[in-house]
Write a protein that holds these residues in place. Structure first.
Motif, PDB file in Angstrom:
ATOM      1  N   ALA A   1       0.568  -0.910   0.307  1.00  0.00           N
ATOM      2  CA  ALA A   1      -0.190  -0.026  -0.003  1.00  0.00           C
ATOM      3  C   ALA A   1       0.884   1.036   0.038  1.00  0.00           C
ATOM      4  CB  ALA A   1      -0.661  -0.090   1.349  1.00  0.00           C
ATOM      5  N   PRO A   2       0.722   1.898  -0.385  1.00  0.00           N
ATOM      6  CA  PRO A   2       1.157   3.614  -0.558  1.00  0.00           C
ATOM      7  C   PRO A   2       1.274   4.109   1.111  1.00  0.00           C
ATOM      8  CG  PRO A   2      -0.756   3.363  -2.392  1.00  0.00           C
ATOM      9  CD  PRO A   2      -0.845   2.484  -1.608  1.00  0.00           C
ATOM     10  N   ILE A   3       1.794   5.141   1.340  1.00  0.00           N
ATOM     11  CA  ILE A   3       1.881   5.816   2.305  1.00  0.00           C
ATOM     12  C   ILE A   3       1.011   6.802   2.677  1.00  0.00           C
ATOM     13  CG2 ILE A   3       3.544   6.658   3.846  1.00  0.00           C
ATOM     14  CD1 ILE A   3       4.495   3.615   3.237  1.00  0.00           C
ATOM     15  N   PRO A   4       0.112   6.503   3.297  1.00  0.00           N
ATOM     16  CA  PRO A   4      -0.706   8.272   3.335  1.00  0.00           C
ATOM     17  C   PRO A   4       0.203   8.928   4.034  1.00  0.00           C
ATOM     18  CG  PRO A   4      -1.312   6.327   5.066  1.00  0.00           C
ATOM     19  CD  PRO A   4      -0.323   5.722   4.550  1.00  0.00           C
TER      20      PRO A   4
ATOM     21  N   LEU B   1       0.057  11.924   6.223  1.00  0.00           N
ATOM     22  CA  LEU B   1      -0.898  11.859   7.918  1.00  0.00           C
ATOM     23  C   LEU B   1      -1.431  13.480   7.811  1.00  0.00           C
ATOM     24  CD1 LEU B   1       1.640   9.244   9.886  1.00  0.00           C
ATOM     25  CD2 LEU B   1      -0.873   9.003   8.329  1.00  0.00           C
TER      26      LEU B   1
ATOM     27  N   PRO C   1      -5.921  -0.635   4.788  1.00  0.00           N
ATOM     28  CA  PRO C   1      -4.323  -0.533   3.787  1.00  0.00           C
ATOM     29  C   PRO C   1      -3.347  -0.618   5.127  1.00  0.00           C
ATOM     30  CG  PRO C   1      -5.337   1.191   3.379  1.00  0.00           C
ATOM     31  CD  PRO C   1      -6.288   0.953   4.523  1.00  0.00           C
ATOM     32  N   SER C   2      -2.189  -1.489   5.095  1.00  0.00           N
ATOM     33  CA  SER C   2      -1.254  -1.876   6.359  1.00  0.00           C
ATOM     34  C   SER C   2      -0.347  -0.658   6.376  1.00  0.00           C
ATOM     35  CB  SER C   2      -0.367  -2.764   5.112  1.00  0.00           C
ATOM     36  OG  SER C   2       0.181  -1.990   4.101  1.00  0.00           O
ATOM     37  N   THR C   3      -0.194   0.343   5.430  1.00  0.00           N
ATOM     38  CA  THR C   3       0.149   1.646   5.466  1.00  0.00           C
ATOM     39  C   THR C   3      -0.500   2.744   6.587  1.00  0.00           C
ATOM     40  OG1 THR C   3      -0.780   2.309   3.705  1.00  0.00           O
ATOM     41  CG2 THR C   3       1.644   1.894   3.853  1.00  0.00           C
ATOM     42  N   TRP C   4      -1.865   2.308   7.094  1.00  0.00           N
ATOM     43  CA  TRP C   4      -2.775   3.064   7.716  1.00  0.00           C
ATOM     44  C   TRP C   4      -2.684   2.115   9.454  1.00  0.00           C
ATOM     45  CZ3 TRP C   4      -6.775   6.226   6.375  1.00  0.00           C
ATOM     46  CH2 TRP C   4      -6.841   7.066   4.980  1.00  0.00           C
TER      47      TRP C   4
END
Lengths: 486, 486
Positions: free
Chosen positions: A91-94, A96, B340-343
């Motif tokens: 998954a892409p990095i949010p 924040l 999503p994993s990054t969340w």
């Protein structure tokens, strides 16, 4: 197209899934014709209606164009949409928000200074003793509350019955007069702090905290972007003479001060009335608000109940927070606020925005626990037991460490702080690690300091969950480890 | 000083309270001497120890200076602190944060378009039918869960058992593969939306919504200060061709799109796969995230379960929200997210900051409801019942309004929208008011529109809590009121 019946679920779902996946994988490109239902059914050895059902499902989800006469084709609208499907797996990095960046950097959910091994003598803090009697009363109240549960959305302010019970409890037990209309039930102290912060803080606004302080308080306001001002405490709690009085000195106003006047957390001072009055005067001058976090005032081991800051306040600037995590248990997730009248409406709206209201079940069970008298019985039994344990701890510290140890905050609550003025603060890490290896859980106070550090060796010792005998043994063993410090 | 024993509480508390109040009222000024304990005890006719106890309490709270030999005096530290005590009775008005100002101005907690009188035919939405069997299964599960309750603080992600059950349920019932480690339990959809907003939105960031949309979604993001872009929907849900594609056009990025692809709320469209793919592509291009609010996908009255947007997404940009407010009841306050994993890590921290985790009791009871098979039984019974009621409503609308009415969104869920293209939208108010007077509850769709308005008379009709016979009678009576429109 190759359709393999894989046996998972109804046959029409198997066909549907395989055709769908073939389309998504580009094996059946947009505009291409699907096999007619009759020959496909024959080939698969299934009824034609089963294939029709699968095609109908595909059609309902927009995979097909079915025009009379033209046969069934893969939807042309999918043209150009399949090629771009991402094939990576991460998954892409949010990006924040500043709030979430704060949370990610500070990891408020990870308790600091806690040990992981099994500890026979764990002077942990924050977990109360829970008796079998209490649990059985609790289960009975729950059964009662479950008879006719609240089906619809809850009142964001909380269950009316519970708020009435809380008003009565505060009056009888705490000498605090509160209109039930100004009592708001929340899912624990943390939510109370979060909602208060969201109610009045904009990024940059100032918040006065005690130094040291409860970490949940620090994180709740800091995450919102507030500027934290940790003011020193002494044996009498917050040193109100240090309250900053010049608003022009800061770029944004100080809007809030959060104090624990009954039993300063963690050092245990009781705020004297002169400081309480000075704090109230300061709040009026600054147009600031005061949070009275009354987290463990139910347990007072010396002298009677203290008057609350809320009761002393005639300018209506105090927001009172109570919790059931200490008298019952933290897993319950129930606390409450007593709000100034002008705060009721915005807080109700914020609670709605946040979670529409805490679940009614625990609230009704708690109201039943009050009604039946079980709550009071449990409170009194708990208080007696805690007093015994606290006495055992104070006596053991005196016996083994004599005048080398200072004992802070033992007059109330479920923990005390032991301070060794002749030992430097750096020794706490080695001591805590060695103790853990020997089955003794002791805790540093340093995580509770925001701007500063303990000036000497300090330990936070909880005594709620240990029998007096365990307490004596634990402290005796701790003394034996003392050599590690030299 | 005049002390009157008023009989409230122990005698020492009565003396303490009266002396305290005399000091606070300025009747005993700072520095003045208190009567000696012996003569005061004699005068009051109480034991001297009682007076000593009262003085000790006053001393503990800082009201007194007791120096050996100098007698007991009112604390000199109180000098100058009493005069300023505010004597008004109104609390000052808090300077609200921008979040709270939004909430106060918009009152999200007050449902719009709801009628207050008792309604015999209430086509309400948002309250499911609750059977006696379900409640009895629920109570049994609760008893089971209460046997050994979680005492300590909960896992902010939720109870492990429930997350396992949810993963299994999503796989079997929804064809959605989710690692339990990425499932997070929350206190309902509202909290899910609030946490997501807090996780990535800064004030000014853009959020795409469907127009019309669920109000809780709008409020959650708008309160944070997000810029809302309500994009038009048609019979197929969001018109993805209107997704804004030029990031430079806006001052802050669009970070989020919130959709209800299984059953657009409130108009009921099912988003076809081409639009789903277009939405996913758009999100990748914009570096935006998509919320799939799957609020009522458990009930599908025509055709099989739709593939979720989450399952279609290979770029891992979809956050899935599920709720138990529709299958069980809203009072339960339980929902969940598939992240999503990054969340996972930032959301865990935010949940801790917000309330440290949802209460475990309902979570464990729900896990037990899954384990025992009662959940599935209830779901199937509910689905059958809803299908019947939905059929009764569609048939009644057709019978009484013929082709004058368009029926939207009847293929799934617990409500539909009835639209009369030949009637102007302004007629809804008179119709709703008249209907309420005749015991019929019908609801406007206009509150769900953010930027625009319905183009003709539209009603939102829920059918979960009415028997087919009541539905038929209600619509028959509604038809009779139709003359009000002319």
């Amino acid at each position: 197209m190759f359709i393999r019946l894989d046996g998972e679920g109804p046959i029409y779902r198997q066909i549907y899934r395989q055709v769908r996946d073939a389309i998504l994988a580009g094996q059946l490109p947009p505009g291409s014709r699907l096999p007619a239902t009759r020959p496909l059914a024959r080939k698969l050895g299934v009824a034609r209606i089963t294939v029709i059902q699968a095609y109908e499902q595909l059609d309902a989800e927009g995979y097909l164009d079915s025009r009379r006469g033209a046969g069934t084709r893969v939807a042309a609208a999918l043209e150009g949409l399949l090629e771009a499907r991402f094939t990576g797996h991460d998954a892409p990095i949010p990006r924040l928000s500043s709030l979430a960046r704060y949370a990610a950097d500070n990891r408020p959910g990870r308790p600091v200074g806690r040990n992981t091994p099994i500890l026979d003598w764990d002077f942990q803090y924050g977990r109360p003793a829970v008796s079998r009697e209490m649990l059985s009363d609790w289960r009975r109240s729950l059964r009662q509350a479950a008879i006719s549960p609240r089906i619809g959305y809850p009142d964001p302010m909380g269950e009316p019955d519970l708020r009435e019970s809380l008003a009565a409890h505060l009056r009888e037990h705490r000498g605090l007069l509160a209109d039930p209309a100004r009592i708001m039930v929340v899912s624990g102290t943390q939510q109370a702090l979060d909602l208060i912060g969201r109610c009045i803080l904009n990024p940059g606004d100032g918040v006065v905290l005690e130094e040291p302080q409860y970490q949940g308080t620090r994180h709740a306001f800091s995450a919102i972007g507030a500027r934290l001002l940790g003011l020193p405490v002494d044996g009498d709690g917050l040193r109100t003479a240090t309250l900053p009085d010049d608003p022009g000195h800061y770029e944004a106003p100080i809007k809030l001060a959060c104090v624990t006047p009954s039993h300063q957390f963690p050092l245990g001072g009781v705020l004297p009335v002169s400081r309480r009055l000075a704090l109230l005067q300061w709040a009026s001058r600054q147009d600031a608000w005061i949070i009275e976090d009354d987290y463990d005032s139910d347990y007072r081991h010396e002298g009677g109940t203290l008057q609350s800051l809320y009761s002393l306040d005639r300018s209506r600037r105090v927001i009172y927070i109570g919790t059931f995590s200490k008298v019952l248990f933290p897993g319950l997730r129930l606390g409450y606020l007593v709000l100034p009248s002008t705060w009721v409406e915005p807080m109700r709206q914020l609670k709605w925005l946040n979670d529409r209201g805490s679940p009614a079940l625990e609230q009704r069970a708690l109201a039943e626990l009050f009604r039946s008298g079980a709550f009071r019985r449990h409170l009194e039994r708990n208080a007696r037991q805690l007093s015994e344990r606290r006495e055992a701890l104070v006596a053991a510290l005196r016996e083994h460490f004599g005048q080398a140890v200072e004992i802070l905050g033992a007059r109330a609550g479920m923990h005390l702080v032991a301070r060794w003025p002749d030992h430097p603060p750096e020794q706490s890490t080695a001591l805590i690690q060695t103790a853990a290896k020997h089955g003794i859980g002791i805790y540093a106070t340093s995580p509770y300091y925001l701007h500063s550090h303990p000036t000497s060796l300090e330990l936070l010792l909880g005594y709620a969950t240990l029998e007096p005998e365990q307490i004596r043994e634990g402290i005796k063993r701790l003394k034996k480890l003392w050599s590690v410090l030299h």
